[in-house]
Design a protein around this motif. Structure first.
Motif, short mmCIF file in Angstrom:
data_model
loop_
_atom_site.label_atom_id
_atom_site.label_comp_id
_atom_site.label_asym_id
_atom_site.label_seq_id
_atom_site.Cartn_x
_atom_site.Cartn_y
_atom_site.Cartn_z
N UNK A 192 7.22 -15.17 19.63
CA UNK A 192 6.27 -16.28 19.64
C UNK A 192 5.79 -16.55 18.23
N UNK A 193 5.75 -17.84 17.86
CA UNK A 193 5.12 -18.19 16.59
C UNK A 193 3.73 -18.76 16.84
N UNK A 194 2.76 -18.23 16.10
CA UNK A 194 1.37 -18.67 16.21
C UNK A 194 0.96 -19.46 14.97
N UNK A 195 0.14 -20.47 15.20
CA UNK A 195 -0.50 -21.21 14.12
C UNK A 195 -2.00 -20.99 14.22
N UNK A 196 -2.64 -20.76 13.08
CA UNK A 196 -4.09 -20.66 13.07
C UNK A 196 -4.62 -20.60 11.66
N UNK A 197 -5.91 -20.90 11.52
CA UNK A 197 -6.58 -20.93 10.22
C UNK A 197 -7.77 -19.99 10.19
N UNK A 198 -8.35 -19.74 11.34
CA UNK A 198 -9.53 -18.88 11.45
C UNK A 198 -9.09 -17.46 11.80
N UNK A 199 -9.41 -16.47 10.96
CA UNK A 199 -8.97 -15.10 11.23
C UNK A 199 -9.39 -14.58 12.60
N UNK A 200 -10.60 -14.92 13.03
CA UNK A 200 -11.09 -14.44 14.32
C UNK A 200 -10.27 -15.02 15.47
N UNK A 201 -9.96 -16.30 15.37
CA UNK A 201 -9.20 -16.96 16.43
C UNK A 201 -7.76 -16.45 16.46
#
Length: 370
Positions: free
Chosen positions: A69-78
């Motif tokens: 799975x590839x994940x996208x995110x900007x917020x470390x907590x999320x």
């Protein structure tokens, strides 16, 4: 090649591509050869919030192993929360993090290929992901940087090693290049020299099996990531299998054989989505890629790309000249979008401080797929 405890042979990875690398397309590719086949981009926030569309996209066929799975995110907590969901619920065997996407709706939020410029924010995201992954290997895919004045890939590679990632992949273009120009394979070699501790995978301008072998020989990278080269051509993975085993045999399907693959692709999409209308509509984007290089008139192409049902699509495929041979170089070369961009869309003042860890307001996308 090993990614964590996962043995990958041949050392080939299917690049995550929005709207393309869903379960049906991965099935077609996996049937051709070995490697690691990654899902479409899944948005961390949408996964944490249990978005129904996103949960449906994390769909693997019963025999799909390893599940990636590839994940996208900007917020470390999320991002950490999303990785925790994947690990705790056994949704995948490998997590890849997206720091390579150059599209404006992603970079203007500070995500994708814009994010590695913020070195400490990148570090926090990687740390959160690894801390929540348990035994799952975590990797990342990135670009050289925002542009030639803001290169980030060497710093990002070292941070990845320090934070415990299992591998890094480099698309050897900057964000402003988008998919234009020529990939800088020398940058892949420089990254391999900078991070000898973990596997480095190269990405960019792999249109044929020979390109993969040349990249590895020239750069010393441990494996390759194949993206646009397999659009409308899942049999490229059979060519890669053969090439890495030392064989010279390459798949050269007739138009009739390509048509049969097109029909099966559409049928798999219908089964995946549970809707004939949805599946056939989704297939339309693939028509031009499958027919690249073949002598098929504009009218026939248009008819195929506007079919409204499986029966209609089948009838129109049956009208193609089935015996037409593989067109060779005309079909083997570049495919997909190839234009550079004038600039990269970034959050206001993004370039002011490369060590700022503030997460831009509204940075997290709420839907998956790019």
């Amino acid at each position: 090649m090993k990614i964590g405890a996962i043995e990958v042979w041949p050392p080939v990875v299917l690049a995550p591509m929005a709207g393309v690398t869903n379960a049906p397309f991965r099935t077609l590719c996996r049937e051709q050869g070995g490697g690691l086949y990654v899902s479409e981009m899944i948005t961390s926030r949408a996964l944490v919030e249990r978005n129904p569309k996103t949960l449906a996209m994390i769909r693997f066929e019963p025999g799909e192993k390893p599940r990636s799975v590839q994940l996208y995110g900007v917020d470390p907590e999320v991002v950490g929360g999303a990785v925790k969901v994947i690990a705790a619920e056994g949704l995948a065997d490998h997590v890849d993090l997206n720091f390579g996407c150059p599209v404006p709706k992603v970079t203007r939020r500070g995500g994708g290929s814009a994010l590695p410029y913020k070195r400490d924010l990148l570090r926090r995201i990687l740390r959160a992901a690894v801390a929540n992954a348990g035994a799952l290997p975590v990797t990342m895919k990135m670009r050289k940087g925002i542009d030639d004045d803001h290169l980030t890939y060497l710093d990002a590679g070292r941070i990845a090693v320090e934070e415990g990632l299992s591998a890094v992949a480099l698309h050897a273009r900057t964000a402003v290049q988008h998919y234009g120009g020529t990939a800088d394979w020398d940058a892949i070699a420089r990254l391999k020299d900078a991070v000898p501790e973990i596997p480095v995978l190269g990405n960019g301008d792999i249109w044929a099996a020979g390109d993969a072998l040349r990249m590895m020989e020239r750069t010393g990278c441990d494996g390759v990531v194949v993206g646009r080269g397999c659009l409308g051509r899942p049999w490229l993975f059979r060519d890669l299998d053969s090439a890495f085993e030392g064989g010279s045999e390459r798949v050269r399907p007739t138009l009739g054989e390509v048509g049969a693959t097109m029909m099966r692709h559409a049928e798999l999409l219908v089964e995946c989505f549970g809707s004939e209308t949805h599946g056939v509509l989704d297939f339309r984007k693939h028509v031009g890629w499958y027919l690249k290089g073949f002598t098929v008139g504009a009218g026939s192409r248009r008819d195929l790309a506007t079919a409204g049902s499986l029966a209609e699509l089948g009838e129109r495929i049956a009208c193609l000249p089935a015996g037409q041979p593989w067109p060779g170089e005309a079909a083997d070369g570049p495919r997909g979008k190839s234009n550079a961009r004038e600039r990269v869309h970034l959050p206001e003042h993004w370039l002011d401080d490369p060590y700022d860890v503030a997460v831009p307001e509204g940075a997290e996308l709420d839907s998956s797929g790019g």
